[in-house]
Enzyme design. Sequence first.
Site, mmCIF file in Angstrom:
data_model
loop_
_atom_site.group_PDB
_atom_site.id
_atom_site.type_symbol
_atom_site.label_atom_id
_atom_site.label_comp_id
_atom_site.label_asym_id
_atom_site.label_seq_id
_atom_site.Cartn_x
_atom_site.Cartn_y
_atom_site.Cartn_z
ATOM 1 N N ASP A 1 0.823 -1.209 0.000
ATOM 2 C CA ASP A 1 0.000 0.000 0.000
ATOM 3 C C ASP A 1 0.858 1.260 0.000
ATOM 4 O O ASP A 1 1.846 1.348 0.747
ATOM 5 C CB ASP A 1 -0.868 -0.022 1.276
ATOM 6 N N GLU B 1 1.256 -0.607 -5.163
ATOM 7 C CA GLU B 1 0.304 0.476 -5.451
ATOM 8 C C GLU B 1 1.130 1.651 -5.923
ATOM 9 O O GLU B 1 1.514 2.522 -5.145
ATOM 10 C CB GLU B 1 -0.522 0.852 -4.223
#
Length: 586
Positions: free
Chosen positions: A252, A312
């Site tokens: 993330d 990401e």
Amino acid sequence: MAGEHGRSVANNEIGVRKEGYVSRRIGAAVLALLGLLLAALPAQTQTKSAEGDKHAWWQDAVFYEVYPRSFADSNNNGIGDLNGITSKLDYLQQLGVNAIWITPCFPSPQVDFGYDVSDYESIDPMYGTLADFDKLVTEAKKHGIRVILDFVVNHTSDQHKWFINSKSSKTAEKRDWYIWRDGKAPGQPPNNWLSTFGTTAWALDPKTNQYYYHYFYPQQPDLNWRNPAVEKAMLDVTRFWYKRGVAGFRLDAVDTLYEDPNLTDDPVLAGTDKFGRPNLDEKFNKKLPEVHDAMKKLRSVADEYGAVLIGETWTANVGELRDYYGTKNDELQMPMDLLMTGFKGLHADEYRKHIAAVNAAGHWPTYVITNHDIVRSYTRYGDGTHNDDIAKMMAALYLTLRGSAIMYYGEELGMENNDPTRKEDVQDPIGRLGWPLEIGRDGERTPMQWSNGANGGFSKAKPWLPVPPSAKTHNVENEMQDPNSMLSFYRQLLALRHNEPALLDGDYIAIGNDPNLFMYVRKYNDDAILVALNMSGTAQSAKMDLSSAGFAAPRLSVLLTNTKPSGTGGELGLGPYGVLIAKVSK
Ligand code: NOJ
């Protein structure tokens, strides 16, 4: 429910008659004519994958993002759970999915719906137990499906024991695990950095009268990755899950891992953002070069376990995307190409150029068209008239390119955004803070539509977010029975992708430069597949010259279409947003 042209056809061959296809091969005359047109259209050949025929499992895989709150609710409390996911493995296997990425299911106060983790090594009771997780991994394996977890590397929850210790005093053991600073002056934060979620990036803790840094919500304090103890603890988290059978992580917000230790102010740009704050050039708190060192360390642990790292990676361009692979291929195997999600409109040229650039970057691409942070692709690309065909066309595009692909749950049904219309209904905090310019991300996170029953068959209780009226038509139960549905189209598409050597291993050869028809051949030895996509709302035809792919007089056998493709006078014709996937032979 299928659109006007929602026909999915297998094993037909394109004929030469004006209207439609017939089940005969293209006649010799037409082949000759196609041959005559060879010089008319330029074609570009992209380089063959460096990996050659020996792909790692993740290169051939279709990944599927599961937002666990919204996928399947086994205990009927309105929120999805792990046992719910386990109960849907047959469905996922039949769809053709090889790996599921589960967004964070760890203990969390749920301020950011799991992206505020209070314990990295357990499961939130709302979702089940570690035993449920182990069962999910075991059952998934039996279905040929690997499990990928979401590792929130940049920040923890403010309820994590590390942060609780860190804020307890200036001399606490873990004080330096987060980023604490004095204010510039009384009442003034240390510098001008902003949280992407609408506030200043600094929260004052009255106990020690210092500020801590948070790029996201104040309840998500940033970890200090410059502290070796933090780095070690985080690497150990990955080991914990690899040992439990996890096949990799989606990392993330990797851009935000490091900040300038001197806290230099970000340059102020013109204008204001949707929260009414000055625009900043975030050069001192994002994308610092040190990020690549952290990626290498995470990778070296992943390599010990044969695991894959997906990033990401919101990059500004293909060059930045390439950097995330690492100069020695020693960072992320799968940095997501999120650039395509930002394209405005459907322009064949833009896609052609982009895909050429991604291929030319020399690595294995990872394509994505939608996720839990952006408006669903069905809504984003839809024109209100041809939505189903557009969705099929976009699926045919990103699922037949050379590279891995990550789907988002419900995309295969044509799930649309169901955005809140009143501020009081918003669950996502950024939507409440930024209303009405920023309405939050609830719309793309609504429950999976399993049936046309109450709550889309997701739960017997009122779901945490409402299902849209279109769940009555766009749901698993209905679409399973309709050979022309979006779901049937996806299932056929994924089956082709898994079974056709040209789609698995083939070169990507762009054909022509038509502004509306995006065409390419995927070619592997003698196997070749033509993908032709009409990116416009009107019928289009273009001369077809496959000579650059080694076919002077090609014969096309239809594998999948949503339209009535025609092959007339050496031209290929497709209806609005028409798709043709065809086997090419000599
Ligand atoms: C990216 C995640 O996809 C998003 O949902 C989350 O809010 C932020 N990172 C913060 O973790």
